[in-house]
Design a protein around this motif. Structure first.
Motif, PDB file in Angstrom:
ATOM      1  N   SER A 150       0.842  -1.191   0.000  1.00 52.22           N
ATOM      2  CA  SER A 150       0.000   0.000   0.000  1.00 52.22           C
ATOM      3  C   SER A 150       0.874   1.236   0.000  1.00 52.22           C
ATOM      4  O   SER A 150       1.991   1.227   0.515  1.00 52.22           O
ATOM      5  CB  SER A 150      -0.911  -0.007   1.222  1.00 52.22           C
ATOM      6  N   PRO A 151       0.382   2.337  -0.569  1.00 52.02           N
ATOM      7  CA  PRO A 151       1.179   3.574  -0.584  1.00 52.02           C
ATOM      8  C   PRO A 151       1.292   4.165   0.808  1.00 52.02           C
ATOM      9  O   PRO A 151       0.418   4.002   1.649  1.00 52.02           O
ATOM     10  CB  PRO A 151       0.379   4.483  -1.521  1.00 52.02           C
ATOM     11  N   LYS A 152       2.366   4.890   1.016  1.00 56.66           N
ATOM     12  CA  LYS A 152       2.592   5.543   2.292  1.00 56.66           C
ATOM     13  C   LYS A 152       1.772   6.819   2.356  1.00 56.66           C
ATOM     14  O   LYS A 152       1.713   7.582   1.400  1.00 56.66           O
ATOM     15  CB  LYS A 152       4.075   5.858   2.459  1.00 56.66           C
ATOM     16  N   ILE A 153       1.113   7.051   3.486  1.00 56.29           N
ATOM     17  CA  ILE A 153       0.321   8.254   3.669  1.00 56.29           C
ATOM     18  C   ILE A 153       0.762   8.955   4.958  1.00 56.29           C
ATOM     19  O   ILE A 153       1.521   8.397   5.760  1.00 56.29           O
ATOM     20  CB  ILE A 153      -1.193   7.948   3.748  1.00 56.29           C
ATOM     21  N   SER A 154       0.264  10.155   5.139  1.00 54.14           N
ATOM     22  CA  SER A 154       0.562  10.901   6.355  1.00 54.14           C
ATOM     23  C   SER A 154      -0.339  10.422   7.485  1.00 54.14           C
ATOM     24  O   SER A 154      -1.566  10.414   7.345  1.00 54.14           O
ATOM     25  CB  SER A 154       0.354  12.402   6.124  1.00 54.14           C
ATOM     26  N   VAL A 155       0.247  10.019   8.588  1.00 52.00           N
ATOM     27  CA  VAL A 155      -0.531   9.534   9.724  1.00 52.00           C
ATOM     28  C   VAL A 155      -1.252  10.672  10.441  1.00 52.00           C
ATOM     29  O   VAL A 155      -2.063  10.419  11.343  1.00 52.00           O
ATOM     30  CB  VAL A 155       0.364   8.773  10.725  1.00 52.00           C
ATOM     31  N   TYR A 156      -0.965  11.910  10.047  1.00 49.13           N
ATOM     32  CA  TYR A 156      -1.618  13.057  10.671  1.00 49.13           C
ATOM     33  C   TYR A 156      -2.798  13.576   9.838  1.00 49.13           C
ATOM     34  O   TYR A 156      -3.450  14.535  10.236  1.00 49.13           O
ATOM     35  CB  TYR A 156      -0.613  14.190  10.883  1.00 49.13           C
ATOM     36  N   SER A 157      -3.053  12.942   8.694  1.00 46.24           N
ATOM     37  CA  SER A 157      -4.152  13.356   7.826  1.00 46.24           C
ATOM     38  C   SER A 157      -5.326  12.403   8.014  1.00 46.24           C
ATOM     39  O   SER A 157      -5.280  11.243   7.585  1.00 46.24           O
ATOM     40  CB  SER A 157      -3.707  13.366   6.363  1.00 46.24           C
TER      41      SER A 157
END
Length: 222
Positions: free
Chosen positions: A3-10
């Motif tokens: 899976s693509p990396k995303i911002s954990v703060y979004s």
């Protein structure tokens, strides 16, 4: 494929990634997904876009005087379609990310998040043949299936769904987490052992202390 990396703060990224993973998991279990809600939404949206495009093209080619009568009706139709689209999204879809069935059991799942709270909320409705419709409200932190780097980990998410939703658990019994029940039994046994090791209290303890006092007095007398 990872899976693509995303911002954990979004919150929006966390929710959207999870929303995409849920239908993929259910369809892999032979759930038949219904695309009716999405099809209606797309039809309303594209119809409004087509009307706007045709009106602009006609006005560009023929001029305002020749098209002003039709423009009035086109604008009216455009606003009606957009109003219908808004109503469809907020009153009919209501955040649904999956509707479908398996073995004649109808199921719909809606997701939501609260601002500034990284908690994933699900409202699940399912109707098994011959039974009353059931409604479940579930919630879990995103950290349960996202690692600290922002990568989605499917296995704990699938375990959570299979454990919390009976229909999913029947379709994928290997993912049902039974450790909660075992942990509860262990806690009960531990509590019983602690109760057995505690000093007696109440009348029995008073009787024991009084007999001990009489014994000590008799020894002093001798």
């Amino acid at each position: 494929m990872s899976s693509p990396k995303i911002s954990v703060y979004s919150l929006s990224d966390l929710k959207n990634t999870t929303d995409d993973a849920l239908p993929n998991y259910l369809t892999s279990l032979k759930f038949q997904q219904s695309h009716f809600l999405a099809d209606v939404r797309l039809a309303l949206g594209y119809s409004a876009v087509v009307i706007a495009g045709v009106t602009f093209y006609a006005d560009y080619k023929l001029g305002w005087d020749a098209t002003k009568y039709w423009t009035f009706w086109a604008v009216l139709a455009y606003f009606i379609l957009n109003g219908a689209l808004t109503y469809w999204i907020w009153a009919v879809e209501k955040g649904k990310i999956f509707t479908g069935e398996i073995n004649n059991t109808l199921i719909s799942i809606a997701s939501s998040v609260t601002k500034h709270k990284p908690i994933y909320n699900l409202q699940v409705r399912y109707n098994e043949p011959g039974k009353k419709p059931q409604v479940l409200k579930l919630s879990a932190p995103f950290t349960r299936w996202f690692d600290s780097d922002g990568y989605f980990v499917a296995t704990p998410f699938q375990h959570w769904l299979a454990t919390q939703i009976p229909v999913v658990g029947k379709a994928d019994p290997q993912k049902v987490d039974k450790s909660a029940g075992v942990k509860g039994q262990d806690q009960v046994m531990e509590a019983r052992q602690n109760m057995g090791s505690e000093e007696p209290t109440g009348p029995a303890a008073d009787g024991a202390s009084s007999s001990g006092a009489r014994s000590r007095k008799s020894k002093k007398a001798t």
